[in-house]
Design a protein around this motif. Structure first.
Motif, PDB file in Angstrom:
ATOM      1  N   PHE A   6      -4.229   7.775   1.928  1.00 27.89           N
ATOM      2  CA  PHE A   6      -3.327   8.866   1.554  1.00 27.89           C
ATOM      3  C   PHE A   6      -4.119  10.156   1.354  1.00 27.89           C
ATOM      4  N   ARG A   7      -5.199  10.074   0.611  1.00 25.24           N
ATOM      5  CA  ARG A   7      -6.011  11.269   0.345  1.00 25.24           C
ATOM      6  C   ARG A   7      -6.568  11.855   1.644  1.00 25.24           C
ATOM      7  N   GLN A   8      -7.030  10.981   2.517  1.00 27.75           N
ATOM      8  CA  GLN A   8      -7.620  11.469   3.767  1.00 27.75           C
ATOM      9  C   GLN A   8      -6.570  12.156   4.639  1.00 27.75           C
ATOM     10  N   TRP A   9      -5.443  11.488   4.837  1.00 27.61           N
ATOM     11  CA  TRP A   9      -4.435  11.997   5.765  1.00 27.61           C
ATOM     12  C   TRP A   9      -3.626  13.156   5.194  1.00 27.61           C
ATOM     13  N   PHE A  10      -3.271  13.061   3.909  1.00 29.84           N
ATOM     14  CA  PHE A  10      -2.273  13.978   3.372  1.00 29.84           C
ATOM     15  C   PHE A  10      -2.824  15.009   2.395  1.00 29.84           C
ATOM     16  N   VAL A  11      -4.096  14.866   2.032  1.00 33.89           N
ATOM     17  CA  VAL A  11      -4.732  15.861   1.168  1.00 33.89           C
ATOM     18  C   VAL A  11      -5.850  16.566   1.925  1.00 33.89           C
ATOM     19  N   GLU A  12      -6.859  15.786   2.343  1.00 33.78           N
ATOM     20  CA  GLU A  12      -8.002  16.388   3.024  1.00 33.78           C
ATOM     21  C   GLU A  12      -7.630  16.959   4.392  1.00 33.78           C
ATOM     22  N   GLU A  13      -6.728  16.278   5.095  1.00 32.27           N
ATOM     23  CA  GLU A  13      -6.365  16.706   6.447  1.00 32.27           C
ATOM     24  C   GLU A  13      -5.012  17.411   6.508  1.00 32.27           C
ATOM     25  N   PRO A 161       4.147  15.794   5.609  1.00 36.49           N
ATOM     26  CA  PRO A 161       3.456  15.518   6.873  1.00 36.49           C
ATOM     27  C   PRO A 161       4.445  15.340   8.027  1.00 36.49           C
ATOM     28  N   PRO A 162       3.949  15.377   9.255  1.00 40.17           N
ATOM     29  CA  PRO A 162       4.817  15.101  10.415  1.00 40.17           C
ATOM     30  C   PRO A 162       5.380  13.688  10.361  1.00 40.17           C
ATOM     31  N   ASP A 163       6.527  13.497  10.998  1.00 38.14           N
ATOM     32  CA  ASP A 163       7.206  12.201  10.962  1.00 38.14           C
ATOM     33  C   ASP A 163       6.338  11.070  11.513  1.00 38.14           C
ATOM     34  N   ASP A 164       5.591  11.335  12.587  1.00 38.04           N
ATOM     35  CA  ASP A 164       4.798  10.255  13.172  1.00 38.04           C
ATOM     36  C   ASP A 164       3.692   9.800  12.227  1.00 38.04           C
ATOM     37  N   ARG A 165       3.085  10.741  11.490  1.00 35.65           N
ATOM     38  CA  ARG A 165       2.054  10.360  10.531  1.00 35.65           C
ATOM     39  C   ARG A 165       2.653   9.614   9.351  1.00 35.65           C
ATOM     40  N   LEU A 166       3.831  10.018   8.919  1.00 35.26           N
ATOM     41  CA  LEU A 166       4.515   9.317   7.834  1.00 35.26           C
ATOM     42  C   LEU A 166       4.872   7.888   8.244  1.00 35.26           C
ATOM     43  N   ARG A 167       5.349   7.735   9.478  1.00 37.35           N
ATOM     44  CA  ARG A 167       5.693   6.390   9.967  1.00 37.35           C
ATOM     45  C   ARG A 167       4.456   5.509  10.026  1.00 37.35           C
ATOM     46  N   GLU A 168       3.355   6.053  10.480  1.00 40.26           N
ATOM     47  CA  GLU A 168       2.114   5.279  10.571  1.00 40.26           C
ATOM     48  C   GLU A 168       1.636   4.839   9.191  1.00 40.26           C
ATOM     49  N   PHE A 169       1.715   5.751   8.241  1.00 47.05           N
ATOM     50  CA  PHE A 169       1.331   5.404   6.873  1.00 47.05           C
ATOM     51  C   PHE A 169       2.266   4.363   6.287  1.00 47.05           C
ATOM     52  N   SER A 170       3.554   4.486   6.584  1.00 50.27           N
ATOM     53  CA  SER A 170       4.544   3.551   6.042  1.00 50.27           C
ATOM     54  C   SER A 170       4.262   2.125   6.486  1.00 50.27           C
ATOM     55  N   VAL A 171       3.897   1.942   7.750  1.00 51.95           N
ATOM     56  CA  VAL A 171       3.586   0.611   8.264  1.00 51.95           C
ATOM     57  C   VAL A 171       2.401   0.027   7.502  1.00 51.95           C
ATOM     58  N   TYR A 172       1.358   0.837   7.339  1.00 53.71           N
ATOM     59  CA  TYR A 172       0.170   0.359   6.617  1.00 53.71           C
ATOM     60  C   TYR A 172       0.518   0.016   5.166  1.00 53.71           C
ATOM     61  N   ALA A 173       1.215   0.936   4.486  1.00 57.54           N
ATOM     62  CA  ALA A 173       1.508   0.742   3.066  1.00 57.54           C
ATOM     63  C   ALA A 173       2.441  -0.440   2.836  1.00 57.54           C
ATOM     64  N   ASP A 174       3.457  -0.599   3.696  1.00 58.52           N
ATOM     65  CA  ASP A 174       4.387  -1.724   3.545  1.00 58.52           C
ATOM     66  C   ASP A 174       3.647  -3.052   3.683  1.00 58.52           C
ATOM     67  N   ASN A 175       2.724  -3.126   4.630  1.00 54.12           N
ATOM     68  CA  ASN A 175       1.942  -4.354   4.801  1.00 54.12           C
ATOM     69  C   ASN A 175       1.040  -4.605   3.598  1.00 54.12           C
TER      70      ASN A 175
END
Length: 212
Positions: A6-13, A161-175
């Motif tokens: 989360f920090r890397q994708w949504f804070v740092e980037e 964030p963009p929808d595609d990045r949110l979807r990618e994070f959601s898959v990881y977090a749900d797992n």
């Protein structure tokens, strides 16, 4: 690991052109409360002190007639709980598949995500720097002790964030949370087995055969 990602994708980037939005654009707070017409005779009550950094340490089994006045909030799958009192004590968590007899304290702000992955909002609200910020708001309150209002959480801003990045994070977090939930179920099963067998072993009702 989810917080690190989360920090890397949504804070740092985070990008300057990402839209600034508010938490209230995606969630509702304190949606459901138990009523006097409830058919529940007993409840499993969760107070703020029994939830620490995502870990539920236990429920109080109470007769509805004896339940404290704070035992009012109904929770659903993936609801986020954050204590409104002294946020720095980190009484927060995310509820998974609760039974209908689980009732939580009004000392929690119950956050129900509508149009965004709940794990995204959960990490956003429970990162260490956000916890410090929320505590600073609580300390500025006019209450006799540091406390938040649901609106304090609802008005928090973040870069969407963009929808595609949110979807990618959601898959990881749900797992990731699926594995956490599975581990907690296994732990509870083993604890129940231990609590059942230990008294019988100590009383001699059950014996262990040692084979050489």
């Amino acid at each position: 690991m989810a917080e690190t990602l989360f920090r890397q994708w949504f804070v740092e980037e985070a990008q300057e052109d990402w839209e600034t939005v508010k938490v209230c654009d995606f969630v509702k707070t304190n949606v459901l409360s138990i009523t006097n017409n409830s058919k529940l005779k007993t409840i499993r009550y969760l107070d703020t002190g029994s939830l620490n950094e995502g870990i539920i340490e236990g429920f109080q089994i109470l007769d509805m007639n004896d339940a404290p006045s704070r035992a009012r909030r109904i929770v659903k799958h993936n609801d986020i709980l954050i204590s409104t009192v002294r946020p720095d004590q980190k009484h927060y968590g995310i509820i998974k598949h609760p039974d209908e007899d689980i009732i939580v304290s009004t000392g929690f702000c119950v956050i129900s995500c509508q149009t965004i992955n709940p794990h995204f909002i959960y990490i956003l609200l429970t990162m260490s720097d956000m916890t410090e910020y929320l505590h600073s708001i609580a300390e500025a309150s006019t209450s006799t002790y540091p406390s938040l209002k649901p609106s304090d959480i609802e008005c928090l801003e973040f870069k969407r964030p963009p929808d595609d990045r949110l979807r990618e994070f959601s898959v990881y977090a749900d797992n990731a949370w699926g594995k956490i939930e599975y581990n907690h179920i296994q732990i509870r099963t083993l604890e129940t087995l231990r609590d059942t067998l230990l008294p019988k072993l100590m009383s001699g009702e059950v014996r262990v055969d040692y084979k050489h």
